[in-house]
Design a protein around this motif. Structure first.
Motif, PDB file in Angstrom:
ATOM      1  N   VAL A 161       0.956  -1.118  -0.093  1.00  0.00           N
ATOM      2  CA  VAL A 161      -0.104   0.164  -0.048  1.00  0.00           C
ATOM      3  C   VAL A 161       0.934   1.166  -0.081  1.00  0.00           C
ATOM      4  CG1 VAL A 161      -1.439   1.378   1.431  1.00  0.00           C
ATOM      5  CG2 VAL A 161      -2.122  -1.067   1.019  1.00  0.00           C
ATOM      6  N   ASP A 162       0.659   2.014  -1.027  1.00  0.00           N
ATOM      7  CA  ASP A 162       1.242   3.443  -1.073  1.00  0.00           C
ATOM      8  C   ASP A 162       0.416   4.691  -0.632  1.00  0.00           C
ATOM      9  OD1 ASP A 162      -0.619   3.541  -3.055  1.00  0.00           O
ATOM     10  OD2 ASP A 162       0.930   4.186  -4.664  1.00  0.00           O
ATOM     11  N   SER A 163      -0.996   4.468  -0.439  1.00  0.00           N
ATOM     12  CA  SER A 163      -1.960   5.549  -0.206  1.00  0.00           C
ATOM     13  C   SER A 163      -3.242   4.839   0.647  1.00  0.00           C
ATOM     14  CB  SER A 163      -2.271   6.357  -1.060  1.00  0.00           C
ATOM     15  OG  SER A 163      -2.860   5.364  -2.255  1.00  0.00           O
ATOM     16  N   VAL A 164      -3.551   5.529   1.699  1.00  0.00           N
ATOM     17  CA  VAL A 164      -4.672   5.165   2.650  1.00  0.00           C
ATOM     18  C   VAL A 164      -5.681   5.967   2.568  1.00  0.00           C
ATOM     19  CG1 VAL A 164      -5.352   3.985   4.673  1.00  0.00           C
ATOM     20  CG2 VAL A 164      -2.996   3.782   3.892  1.00  0.00           C
ATOM     21  N   LEU A 165      -6.950   5.616   2.618  1.00  0.00           N
ATOM     22  CA  LEU A 165      -8.253   6.496   2.673  1.00  0.00           C
ATOM     23  C   LEU A 165      -8.997   5.795   3.926  1.00  0.00           C
ATOM     24  CD1 LEU A 165     -10.195   8.728   1.944  1.00  0.00           C
ATOM     25  CD2 LEU A 165     -11.232   7.152   0.355  1.00  0.00           C
ATOM     26  N   ASP A 166      -9.346   6.441   5.071  1.00  0.00           N
ATOM     27  CA  ASP A 166      -9.900   5.944   6.244  1.00  0.00           C
ATOM     28  C   ASP A 166     -11.285   6.444   6.135  1.00  0.00           C
ATOM     29  OD1 ASP A 166     -10.970   4.846   8.433  1.00  0.00           O
ATOM     30  OD2 ASP A 166      -8.986   5.372   9.562  1.00  0.00           O
ATOM     31  N   PHE A 226      -7.098   5.220  -4.094  1.00  0.00           N
ATOM     32  CA  PHE A 226      -5.909   4.771  -2.872  1.00  0.00           C
ATOM     33  C   PHE A 226      -5.884   3.343  -3.133  1.00  0.00           C
ATOM     34  CE2 PHE A 226      -8.050   8.728  -1.904  1.00  0.00           C
ATOM     35  CZ  PHE A 226      -7.286   9.380  -0.937  1.00  0.00           C
ATOM     36  N   LYS A 227      -4.692   2.984  -2.557  1.00  0.00           N
ATOM     37  CA  LYS A 227      -4.443   1.628  -2.582  1.00  0.00           C
ATOM     38  C   LYS A 227      -4.989   0.742  -1.640  1.00  0.00           C
ATOM     39  CE  LYS A 227      -1.912  -1.561  -5.002  1.00  0.00           C
ATOM     40  NZ  LYS A 227      -0.564  -1.706  -4.781  1.00  0.00           N
ATOM     41  N   ALA A 251     -15.315   0.998  -3.994  1.00  0.00           N
ATOM     42  CA  ALA A 251     -14.450  -0.168  -4.879  1.00  0.00           C
ATOM     43  C   ALA A 251     -14.035   0.999  -6.107  1.00  0.00           C
ATOM     44  CB  ALA A 251     -15.408  -1.155  -5.730  1.00  0.00           C
ATOM     45  N   GLN A 252     -14.707   2.157  -6.336  1.00  0.00           N
ATOM     46  CA  GLN A 252     -14.251   3.154  -7.290  1.00  0.00           C
ATOM     47  C   GLN A 252     -13.006   3.971  -6.657  1.00  0.00           C
ATOM     48  OE1 GLN A 252     -15.621   3.552 -10.489  1.00  0.00           O
ATOM     49  NE2 GLN A 252     -16.821   1.614  -9.643  1.00  0.00           N
ATOM     50  N   TRP A 253     -13.199   3.745  -5.429  1.00  0.00           N
ATOM     51  CA  TRP A 253     -11.829   4.901  -4.826  1.00  0.00           C
ATOM     52  C   TRP A 253     -10.619   4.136  -4.653  1.00  0.00           C
ATOM     53  CZ3 TRP A 253     -15.431   5.714  -0.048  1.00  0.00           C
ATOM     54  CH2 TRP A 253     -16.655   6.782  -0.432  1.00  0.00           C
ATOM     55  N   ILE A 254     -10.708   2.813  -5.115  1.00  0.00           N
ATOM     56  CA  ILE A 254      -9.377   1.970  -4.649  1.00  0.00           C
ATOM     57  C   ILE A 254      -8.764   1.486  -6.208  1.00  0.00           C
ATOM     58  CG2 ILE A 254      -8.841  -0.500  -4.059  1.00  0.00           C
ATOM     59  CD1 ILE A 254     -11.376  -0.765  -2.583  1.00  0.00           C
ATOM     60  N   LYS A 255      -7.569   1.662  -6.019  1.00  0.00           N
ATOM     61  CA  LYS A 255      -6.440   1.576  -7.415  1.00  0.00           C
ATOM     62  C   LYS A 255      -6.505  -0.088  -7.417  1.00  0.00           C
ATOM     63  CE  LYS A 255      -3.085   4.662  -6.429  1.00  0.00           C
ATOM     64  NZ  LYS A 255      -1.524   4.901  -5.898  1.00  0.00           N
ATOM     65  N   LYS A 256      -6.227  -0.364  -8.786  1.00  0.00           N
ATOM     66  CA  LYS A 256      -6.317  -1.795  -9.245  1.00  0.00           C
ATOM     67  C   LYS A 256      -5.165  -2.723  -8.395  1.00  0.00           C
ATOM     68  CE  LYS A 256      -6.362  -4.412 -13.526  1.00  0.00           C
ATOM     69  NZ  LYS A 256      -5.292  -5.424 -13.413  1.00  0.00           N
ATOM     70  N   ASN A 257      -5.648  -3.735  -7.970  1.00  0.00           N
ATOM     71  CA  ASN A 257      -4.957  -4.735  -7.012  1.00  0.00           C
ATOM     72  C   ASN A 257      -4.798  -3.990  -5.662  1.00  0.00           C
ATOM     73  OD1 ASN A 257      -4.347  -6.586  -8.933  1.00  0.00           O
ATOM     74  ND2 ASN A 257      -2.772  -5.490  -9.553  1.00  0.00           N
ATOM     75  N   GLU A 303     -19.424  -8.995  -4.033  1.00  0.00           N
ATOM     76  CA  GLU A 303     -19.476  -9.624  -5.449  1.00  0.00           C
ATOM     77  C   GLU A 303     -20.181  -8.370  -6.380  1.00  0.00           C
ATOM     78  OE1 GLU A 303     -21.846 -13.015  -4.960  1.00  0.00           O
ATOM     79  OE2 GLU A 303     -19.940 -13.942  -3.895  1.00  0.00           O
ATOM     80  N   LYS A 304     -21.066  -7.830  -5.628  1.00  0.00           N
ATOM     81  CA  LYS A 304     -21.959  -6.665  -6.777  1.00  0.00           C
ATOM     82  C   LYS A 304     -20.956  -5.579  -7.246  1.00  0.00           C
ATOM     83  CE  LYS A 304     -26.555  -7.226  -5.044  1.00  0.00           C
ATOM     84  NZ  LYS A 304     -27.205  -7.025  -3.612  1.00  0.00           N
ATOM     85  N   SER A 305     -19.663  -5.470  -6.468  1.00  0.00           N
ATOM     86  CA  SER A 305     -18.909  -4.316  -6.624  1.00  0.00           C
ATOM     87  C   SER A 305     -17.799  -4.617  -7.196  1.00  0.00           C
ATOM     88  CB  SER A 305     -18.819  -3.368  -5.331  1.00  0.00           C
ATOM     89  OG  SER A 305     -18.654  -4.280  -4.322  1.00  0.00           O
ATOM     90  N   GLY A 306     -17.549  -5.884  -7.687  1.00  0.00           N
ATOM     91  CA  GLY A 306     -16.571  -6.384  -8.351  1.00  0.00           C
ATOM     92  C   GLY A 306     -15.285  -6.535  -7.281  1.00  0.00           C
ATOM     93  N   LEU A 307     -15.565  -6.679  -6.147  1.00  0.00           N
ATOM     94  CA  LEU A 307     -14.441  -7.004  -5.125  1.00  0.00           C
ATOM     95  C   LEU A 307     -14.361  -8.512  -4.705  1.00  0.00           C
ATOM     96  CD1 LEU A 307     -15.045  -4.195  -2.805  1.00  0.00           C
ATOM     97  CD2 LEU A 307     -13.136  -4.114  -4.521  1.00  0.00           C
ATOM     98  N   LYS A 308     -13.301  -8.985  -4.046  1.00  0.00           N
ATOM     99  CA  LYS A 308     -13.311 -10.442  -3.820  1.00  0.00           C
ATOM    100  C   LYS A 308     -12.942 -10.472  -2.375  1.00  0.00           C
ATOM    101  CE  LYS A 308     -11.372 -14.894  -5.057  1.00  0.00           C
ATOM    102  NZ  LYS A 308     -10.011 -15.333  -5.017  1.00  0.00           N
TER     103      LYS A 308
END
Ligand SMILES: C[S@@+](CC[C@H](N)C(=O)[O-])C[C@H]1O[C@@H](n2cnc3c(N)ncnc32)[C@H](O)[C@@H]1O
Length: 328
Positions: A161-166, A226-227, A251-257, A303-308
């Protein structure tokens, strides 16, 4: 005759079951008025009542209970002294005092549970006033933080992780701890309660890499991704019908991986069913707090937001508290 006997026997049972309440009540009053400190050095009840301008009879009675519970010891010359200080809550001025949980239980949880008959009868709910209770709740969350933090640090490393959103960062305890370990990573905390956000800013002021925004997450749109996005003890503030939408936004706020990390009590968990049901009973007395999710709910939102969902680990087994990590 037998019926009479059973009645008394049962009543005695209820009274005995309620005994531990006396200990918590005594500790709560001591914490709230900082009375254990007043008797740290031997003092008479008269002296303390006068110095602290407290009602004498009530103070005397409270001290008597304390002597029975061995929170106090009676000394010669009418003096009394606090005993076993390590067992009692530290002073209110101490940010690390365990007394804050007594305050939350006594001022918030128990009155809410006692309101059940009235709320049921009137077919109504009460309103959670975050300007009154927000600071207490934010502080009690820091107790859990102590146990949960190592798991969050693991997520930081695992997902590089290089960046965090809380979101719903409260007093930003997690960000503060993370910033100590990772002083060069970008961290943003979003908190809707102004008083709590201000206190978070103060707490993290020495860390140049943390920014605290006093915003509602429903009106927040970050410029960059954010990562890692964290939402710790926030889900019960979000209506069940809106949780899927929250996951989609996150899910939109998160970077790929990258990852979404959620700390929450779980409904009907494997362990800690009593605590979890007590929390839910409390949350549900308010029209603006909501029951905690089940494990299946979390799976569904992901599942609905493309996260696992990658993991769901207990933080406090007996409390039904979990950390769930989702990958994008
Ligand atoms: C129980 S506290 C948890 C604080 C922190 N995340 C922790 O776990 O220590 C939840 C926080 O979320 C904040 N909150 C609730 N709804 C929010 C919203 N819509 N936007 C931003 N913050 C919110 C509350 O004011 C409160 O401080």
């Amino acid at each position: 005759m037998i019926r009479e006997y059973v009645r008394v026997w049962r009543a005695r049972g209820w009274m005995k079951k309620n005994m531990p309440f006396l200990i918590s009540w005594h500790a709560y009053v001591g914490y709230e008025l900082d009375l254990f400190k007043s008797f740290e050095k031997p003092a008479s009840i008269e002296e303390v009542a006068a110095a602290r301008e407290l009602e004498y009879d009530l103070l005397k009675q409270w001290v008597e209970v304390g002597i029975i519970l061995k929170h106090f010891k009676r000394l010669s010359g009418e003096k009394v002294r606090t005993m076993k200080k390590w067992k009692l809550p530290k002073s209110k001025s101490n940010r690390f005092s365990s007394g804050i949980i007594l305050k939350e239980m006594m001022e918030l949880h128990i009155p809410s549970l006692l309101a059940y008959p009235e709320l049921l009868r009137n077919q109504t709910k009460q309103h959670f006033d975050s300007s009154v209770h927000g600071p207490t709740v934010a502080k009690t969350s820091t107790l859990l933080e102590q146990l949960a933090y190592p798991k969050v640090e693991k997520v930081m490393k695992k997902y590089n992780v290089d960046s965090v959103l809380d979101v719903g960062c409260g007093e930003a305890g997690y960000l503060r701890k993370l910033a100590k370990k990772f002083p060069h990573k970008k961290m943003v905390g979003v908190e809707v309660n102004e008083e709590v956000a201000n206190s978070a800013r103060k707490i993290v002021e020495e860390h140049g890499n943390i920014e605290i925004l006093n915003k509602d997450i429903n009106e927040y749109q970050p410029e960059d991704r954010f990562k890692l996005v964290m939402a710790n003890n926030l889900l019960h503030y979000i209506e069940p019908d809106e949780r899927a939408g929250f996951f989609q936004n996150a899910a939109q706020w998160i970077k790929k991986n990258g990852a979404l990390s959620i700390i929450t009590p779980i409904q009907k968990p494997k362990h800690g069913k009593e605590f979890s049901s007590a929390f839910n009973s409390f949350f549900m007395t308010f029209d603006n707090l909501y029951p905690v999710p089940t494990e299946r709910d979390l799976q569904g939102f992901a599942e609905k937001s493309g996260l696992k969902m990658m993991s769901l680990d207990p933080i406090i087994k007996e409390g039904g508290w979990y950390i769930a990590v989702f990958k994008k």
